[in-house]
Write a protein that holds these residues in place. Sequence first.
Motif, PDB file in Angstrom:
ATOM      1  N   PHE A 298      37.290  31.045  29.742  1.00 48.15           N
ATOM      2  CA  PHE A 298      37.881  32.374  29.961  1.00 48.15           C
ATOM      3  C   PHE A 298      37.907  33.302  29.409  1.00 48.15           C
ATOM      4  O   PHE A 298      38.202  33.951  30.153  1.00 48.15           O
ATOM      5  CB  PHE A 298      39.338  31.604  29.013  1.00 48.15           C
ATOM      6  N   MET A 299      36.570  34.005  28.817  1.00 51.18           N
ATOM      7  CA  MET A 299      36.142  35.304  28.996  1.00 51.18           C
ATOM      8  C   MET A 299      35.810  35.472  29.977  1.00 51.18           C
ATOM      9  O   MET A 299      35.576  36.595  29.939  1.00 51.18           O
ATOM     10  CB  MET A 299      34.853  35.175  27.981  1.00 51.18           C
ATOM     11  N   ILE A 300      34.778  34.947  31.245  1.00 52.46           N
ATOM     12  CA  ILE A 300      35.193  35.103  32.505  1.00 52.46           C
ATOM     13  C   ILE A 300      36.310  36.079  32.798  1.00 52.46           C
ATOM     14  O   ILE A 300      36.565  36.905  33.715  1.00 52.46           O
ATOM     15  CB  ILE A 300      35.264  34.571  33.122  1.00 52.46           C
ATOM     16  N   ALA A 301      37.462  35.597  32.548  1.00 51.45           N
ATOM     17  CA  ALA A 301      38.754  35.836  33.073  1.00 51.45           C
ATOM     18  C   ALA A 301      38.454  37.062  32.081  1.00 51.45           C
ATOM     19  O   ALA A 301      39.328  38.666  32.791  1.00 51.45           O
ATOM     20  CB  ALA A 301      40.171  35.210  32.704  1.00 51.45           C
ATOM     21  N   LYS A 302      38.622  37.548  31.021  1.00 51.84           N
ATOM     22  CA  LYS A 302      38.814  39.020  30.671  1.00 51.84           C
ATOM     23  C   LYS A 302      37.445  39.980  31.155  1.00 51.84           C
ATOM     24  O   LYS A 302      37.860  41.137  31.532  1.00 51.84           O
ATOM     25  CB  LYS A 302      37.910  38.821  28.848  1.00 51.84           C
ATOM     26  N   ARG A 303      36.476  39.569  31.555  1.00 44.85           N
ATOM     27  CA  ARG A 303      35.436  40.264  32.280  1.00 44.85           C
ATOM     28  C   ARG A 303      35.537  40.770  33.852  1.00 44.85           C
ATOM     29  O   ARG A 303      35.590  41.911  34.478  1.00 44.85           O
ATOM     30  CB  ARG A 303      33.539  39.448  32.750  1.00 44.85           C
ATOM     31  N   GLN A 304      36.538  40.218  34.000  1.00 44.40           N
ATOM     32  CA  GLN A 304      37.182  40.236  35.492  1.00 44.40           C
ATOM     33  C   GLN A 304      38.215  41.341  35.348  1.00 44.40           C
ATOM     34  O   GLN A 304      38.146  42.198  36.078  1.00 44.40           O
ATOM     35  CB  GLN A 304      37.516  38.763  36.020  1.00 44.40           C
ATOM     36  N   ILE A 305      38.797  41.801  34.589  1.00 44.07           N
ATOM     37  CA  ILE A 305      40.613  42.322  33.692  1.00 44.07           C
ATOM     38  C   ILE A 305      39.306  43.685  33.650  1.00 44.07           C
ATOM     39  O   ILE A 305      39.403  44.649  33.735  1.00 44.07           O
ATOM     40  CB  ILE A 305      40.882  41.866  32.752  1.00 44.07           C
ATOM     41  N   GLU A 306      38.309  43.914  33.151  1.00 44.65           N
ATOM     42  CA  GLU A 306      36.930  44.687  32.367  1.00 44.65           C
ATOM     43  C   GLU A 306      36.778  45.162  33.792  1.00 44.65           C
ATOM     44  O   GLU A 306      36.955  46.614  33.527  1.00 44.65           O
ATOM     45  CB  GLU A 306      36.351  44.095  31.287  1.00 44.65           C
ATOM     46  N   ALA A 307      36.265  44.577  34.922  1.00 39.90           N
ATOM     47  CA  ALA A 307      35.115  45.129  35.764  1.00 39.90           C
ATOM     48  C   ALA A 307      36.587  46.176  36.689  1.00 39.90           C
ATOM     49  O   ALA A 307      36.346  47.027  36.916  1.00 39.90           O
ATOM     50  CB  ALA A 307      35.262  43.687  36.924  1.00 39.90           C
ATOM     51  N   VAL A 308      37.689  45.751  36.430  1.00 37.66           N
ATOM     52  CA  VAL A 308      39.004  46.495  37.800  1.00 37.66           C
ATOM     53  C   VAL A 308      39.605  47.585  36.823  1.00 37.66           C
ATOM     54  O   VAL A 308      39.207  49.009  36.884  1.00 37.66           O
ATOM     55  CB  VAL A 308      39.845  45.453  37.103  1.00 37.66           C
ATOM     56  N   LEU A 309      39.399  47.337  35.744  1.00 34.88           N
ATOM     57  CA  LEU A 309      39.506  48.147  34.395  1.00 34.88           C
ATOM     58  C   LEU A 309      38.494  49.909  34.714  1.00 34.88           C
ATOM     59  O   LEU A 309      38.383  50.772  34.576  1.00 34.88           O
ATOM     60  CB  LEU A 309      40.094  47.494  33.119  1.00 34.88           C
ATOM     61  N   ASP A 310      37.317  48.914  35.081  1.00 35.09           N
ATOM     62  CA  ASP A 310      36.048  49.688  34.648  1.00 35.09           C
ATOM     63  C   ASP A 310      35.683  50.718  36.270  1.00 35.09           C
ATOM     64  O   ASP A 310      34.542  51.234  36.553  1.00 35.09           O
ATOM     65  CB  ASP A 310      34.952  49.110  34.260  1.00 35.09           C
ATOM     66  N   ALA A 311      36.747  50.070  37.103  1.00 33.62           N
ATOM     67  CA  ALA A 311      36.748  49.947  38.243  1.00 33.62           C
ATOM     68  C   ALA A 311      36.495  52.078  38.839  1.00 33.62           C
ATOM     69  O   ALA A 311      36.991  52.750  38.153  1.00 33.62           O
ATOM     70  CB  ALA A 311      37.714  49.614  39.448  1.00 33.62           C
ATOM     71  N   GLU A 312      35.459  52.498  39.990  1.00 29.91           N
ATOM     72  CA  GLU A 312      35.941  53.895  39.659  1.00 29.91           C
ATOM     73  C   GLU A 312      37.435  54.381  40.335  1.00 29.91           C
ATOM     74  O   GLU A 312      38.281  53.726  41.371  1.00 29.91           O
ATOM     75  CB  GLU A 312      34.979  54.071  40.628  1.00 29.91           C
ATOM     76  N   GLU A 313      37.653  55.449  39.206  1.00 31.78           N
ATOM     77  CA  GLU A 313      38.842  56.023  40.272  1.00 31.78           C
ATOM     78  C   GLU A 313      38.441  56.953  41.178  1.00 31.78           C
ATOM     79  O   GLU A 313      37.742  57.955  41.190  1.00 31.78           O
ATOM     80  CB  GLU A 313      39.466  56.887  38.573  1.00 31.78           C
TER      81      GLU A 313
END
Length: 570
Positions: A298-313
């Motif tokens: 499930f921590m893979i899910a956290k990293r996927q969320i983090e990847a979106v939150l870290d996406a270039e704006e």
Amino acid sequence: MDKKHAFRKNISFYLSVVFNVIEGMLAGFNFIVLYYTIKALITEQLTMSMLTQTILLLGAVFVIRLIVYAFGYTRGQIGGAQVSRILRLSLGDKMKKIPLSSFTKAQIGEYINATTTSVNNYENILTHKIGDIIKNTSFSLLLIGFVATHSISAGIVLLCSGLLLLPSLYLSFLMVKKYGNEKKNIMTKNTSDVVEYINGIQTLRSFGLGGVKNKATTDSMKAYSDISYVYEIKVIPIGTIFSILCWFSLPIVLYLAGHQWLAGNLEASSFFLISISPLFTCKLFGTLFIDLTSYKNFMIAKRQIEAVLDAEEEPSSDAFFEPEQYSIAFHNVNFAYSQEEPVLRDINFEIGSSQFVAIVGPSGSGKSTILNLITKYYEPNRGDILIGQQTIQSIATEKVMPKISMVDQDTFLFNDTILNNIRYTKPEATKQEIINAAKEANCHDFIEKLAYGYDTIIGENGNKLSGGERQRISIARAILKDSPILLLDEATASLDIENELAVKEAIKNLLKKKKTVVMIAHTLSIIKNADNILVVDGGQIVEEGSHQSLIAEEGKYAAMWKKEHQLSIV
């Protein structure tokens, strides 16, 4: 909202952790009560009064456990839900800042999974897995500690069987890291393929490619099924071997406790307690292995969320944007979706404020890309774009878009009432303002004929309406928004004659207003009165001028006009 704040735990979560520890210890307390009851039985000291007291004590512990469990579980659910709520709001806020060019087919799957499955999985960690892990760990440690007070050797054996979790989890985590991430990537692609399949279901059915006949979607689902199977067969053997080794503690503890009892160094009650303790610890350790493996997954899910939150704006800017006039200029603009395929090359043009300019050219020449650059859906790779003599590269998109209304050939409508669909561009608009806009868009009459008029629910993407009706509602939106810049992207494409005439009439009403208008048209008759016409071909402006001047040049525009005239005669 920053990433750290998005994942921040709350007081409810921490209260849940504390109460799960207490519940785990209370579960171990039952074991202690059982020990003293058996001891009294063996030593013939058990009386009815003592048995009654024991039952009452167990009942009291049960009630306390029930209260502790209920409170801890409720706090965990509330705490986890609050975190997931903040995560979803953070992801929603982030989506507004991600460049629209990032919303490709592949990325859509990533974003959908992050905001749905991944958030749900992370919430599952907070509301269930962490609580179960803490409760079972505290219960196991209390039980081992209690056994160790009666037999150090038996306690050490139980502790060692528990420590077998470390190498087992190490191997399990390696499998999760390798195949869990691969599973996540395949799931992302699968989601993208399913979204594409649903969006194109009408076209696919028309070609007989619905259901299992759609190879792209079925292959994607097969890939997900295969990786799910591989993931399980890589992890299950590790858990099985751990379980076998762990259960070896039962005969070892039985031998050690029996040897001590035969030597007279262990009471019979202690021997009985120690002998059955592996039955509990092995089950607890097995549950911990499963829960900790799931936690890692499930921590893979956290990293996927983090990847979106870290996406270039998109670059944020506080720059003021209120131009006095709304001219549009492109200076040496170059753009490519990928480096190998340039779409626009050295585009230069100027559109005066309140001018009507048309863009024509063959399909794939870059016409729509020009409009997408004006709206800041994309940023140019090189060059400068100005609105009102002010460069927009340094201006935030949300400050530019209120100045622009766009009518696209692919109209998107919400599964809502017609009234609300028109109102989206101006939430504070009155019903009368919406009706006036609908009249100018030539759609008031057909709306009034519907069973519920403006309160009619039009279905997913307006599927209860015809293409021409959807297009006119889109034009009504643009009229209601009343922005100083109007962009029209082949608004009459793919319509039947009746609807095309109705849409053209609506566009004429739009053009009566003093706005800067840029129109892409597939029929040249509608734009022959434009102030200027840009002819685009191969990503470059090859001709420019009024209708009459371009006809006189006898170039590409004149050839297009001649072909259209021949078709109209036919």
